[in-house]
Design a protein around this motif. Structure first.
Motif, short mmCIF file in Angstrom:
data_model
loop_
_atom_site.label_atom_id
_atom_site.label_comp_id
_atom_site.label_asym_id
_atom_site.label_seq_id
_atom_site.Cartn_x
_atom_site.Cartn_y
_atom_site.Cartn_z
N THR A 45 -44.88 50.87 -0.22
CA THR A 45 -44.09 51.88 -0.92
C THR A 45 -43.27 52.66 0.10
OG1 THR A 45 -44.20 53.74 -2.47
CG2 THR A 45 -45.91 53.63 -0.80
N ASN A 46 -42.17 53.24 -0.34
CA ASN A 46 -41.34 54.07 0.55
C ASN A 46 -40.41 54.96 -0.25
OD1 ASN A 46 -39.89 51.11 0.51
ND2 ASN A 46 -38.34 52.74 0.47
N GLY A 47 -40.00 56.07 0.38
CA GLY A 47 -38.98 56.92 -0.20
C GLY A 47 -37.63 56.22 -0.13
N GLU A 48 -36.79 56.40 -1.17
CA GLU A 48 -35.51 55.70 -1.21
C GLU A 48 -34.34 56.58 -0.75
OE1 GLU A 48 -33.81 53.03 -1.35
OE2 GLU A 48 -35.61 51.81 -1.28
N VAL A 49 -33.13 56.01 -0.80
CA VAL A 49 -31.93 56.63 -0.22
C VAL A 49 -31.54 57.90 -0.96
CG1 VAL A 49 -29.48 56.27 0.30
CG2 VAL A 49 -31.12 54.40 0.61
N MET A 50 -31.62 57.88 -2.29
CA MET A 50 -31.29 59.08 -3.06
C MET A 50 -32.51 59.98 -3.14
SD MET A 50 -29.72 59.43 -6.93
CE MET A 50 -31.28 59.58 -7.80
#
Length: 432
Positions: free
Chosen positions: A249-254
């Motif tokens: 999992t990861n935080g996205e660009v927006m």
């Protein structure tokens, strides 16, 4: 998803008994996001969210939590099965519970059930009964114990799949001997956006306003850059508990947008695991008082959309000489571009603009390490002469049964004419 590894042995959808030390998700898990101000509810802000009630030692909510956490295992062999199905929009998940006499290990041990299809947009009122067929089971991270989540598909009383049952057709494709022999692997990157309740504006954004431009938020840390990490982490652990083959999992660009990856998964397992993971995410955001959206372009303008990139490989692609097989698959995909686009999610034209790491929806393209193409091939695949391809066209709200089975059908079962193949190869500069 960086690479496709060997799939887990869980793909046969069998359940083992839960660990006695395992516990379901409860409101205790939300302590890090609970807002306390002298036992008064704090107003909703742009950077924080709260559980729906404040916990105190003698409160009603605390007594209710005690009942929710009851371990009934010492007193009964009965379990609770949460039957889950896809509603009339093709993207909404519905569910209801029933008691089962004893723990089960396989969906074939479960009875069929029914629901009111007129209330889900799937049947007329005068003939509203729709039948649920259990297809895959997962451990229930909310109730714990031997309780289970059951992924079902829907049929008429006569046994015909209803129009929104996309799993039935996918199962037919994945049971084809040619497809079985190629052991298709999938790694699906599910992006999603978290919205503040009531205002339906992304988590962490000033209400009615905008944060700073994209750049600091991708895979970030910090209260001014990362919004909703507790939800992402809770979902990650809940999926592992359930037996879903979540791989990261990861935080996205927006800002306010996240991604998780499911796979490698074999065949129909990919769709079952994505739908189960979506259901769990809906339940977690429900508990947190946050709205989940899979809209492929939740905020118009200079903001990234939300996709569901699908990594795909076959046995022949993974063996020596597989790069040539990959290029043949790309050629077939180019010839059926419109068919795929039409099946890759509603509203996808708002996302596939040729900007924000997307290809234009009307033009098929491929490239090595190019995130602005329809199909991306990794550097390692080119270097090793074998590996996988990434289809970057699917939207975040795509149906994984449709996308995975269509990839298998186009690359393994569908054969273009020699003339069309020659023209496409020339256009794409492919030598196959």
């Amino acid at each position: 998803m960086a690479q496709i590894l060997a799939p887990s042995t869980q793909w046969q959808m069998r359940i083992t008994k839960s660990s006695p030390n395992a516990s379901p998700i409860t409101s205790n898990m939300w302590s890090s996001i609970l807002v306390k101000q002298n036992k008064k509810v704090a107003p909703i802000s742009s950077t924080k969210f709260r559980v729906m009630a404040i916990k105190s030692d003698n409160s009603t909510i605390n007594r209710l939590e005690g009942l929710l956490n009851l371990d009934v295992t010492p007193f009964t062999d009965k379990i609770i099965a949460e039957y889950i199905w896809i509603g009339g929009t093709g993207i909404d998940v519905r569910s209801k519970s029933r008691t089962i006499a004893k723990p089960v290990e396989h969906p074939s041990e479960l009875p069929k059930w029914n629901y009111d299809g007129s209330s889900t947009g799937q049947a007329p009122g005068e003939d509203s009964e729709v039948i649920l067929y259990p297809q895959a089971i997962f451990r229930d991270p909310f109730r714990g114990g031997n309780n289970i989540l059951v992924i079902c598909d829907s049929y008429t009383p006569a046994g015909e799949p209803i129009p929104t049952n996309k799993r039935h057709r996918a199962a037919e494709i994945f049971s084809n001997p040619k497809v079985i022999a190629e052991v298709p692997w999938y790694g699906i990157e599910q992006e999603y956006t978290l919205l503040q309740t009531n205002v339906k504006w992304p988590l962490g954004w000033p209400v009615g306003g905008y944060p700073g431009p994209q750049g600091p938020y991708y895979c970030s840390a910090g209260a001014d850059k990362s919004f909703g990490r507790d939800i992402s982490d809770a979902h990650y652990k809940a999926c592992l508990y359930a037996g879903i083959n979540i791989s990261g999992t990861n935080g996205e660009v927006m800002p306010g947008q996240w991604e998780y990856q499911v796979g490698p998964s074999v065949g129909i397992e990919a769709g079952d695991h994505i739908w189960a993971s979506r259901y769990i995410l809906e339940r977690i955001t429900e508990q947190a008082g946050v709205v989940l959206t899979l809209d492929p372009k939740p905020i118009e303008g200079d903001w990234n959309g939300a996709g569901c990139h699908t990594n795909y490989s076959t046995k022949s692609m993974r063996e020596d000489g597989g790069f040539e097989v990959i290029k043949k698959a790309i050629l077939n995909l180019s010839l059926r571009h419109k068919d795929h686009i039409s099946a890759y999610g509603e509203g996808n034209e708002r996302r596939l603009t040729g900007k924000h790491e997307t290809a234009n929806i009307n033009t098929f393209s491929w490239g090595v390490a190019n995130r602005g193409c329809s199909i991306r091939v990794g550097r390692d695949t080119e270097k090793n002469g074998k590996g996988y391809l990434e289809d970057r066209r699917p939207a975040s709200n795509m149906d994984p049964y449709v996308v995975t089975s269509l990839l298998a059908e186009t690359t393994l079962l569908w054969e273009p004419t020699l003339e069309a193949e020659a023209l496409a190869a020339q256009k794409l500069a492919l030598k196959v």
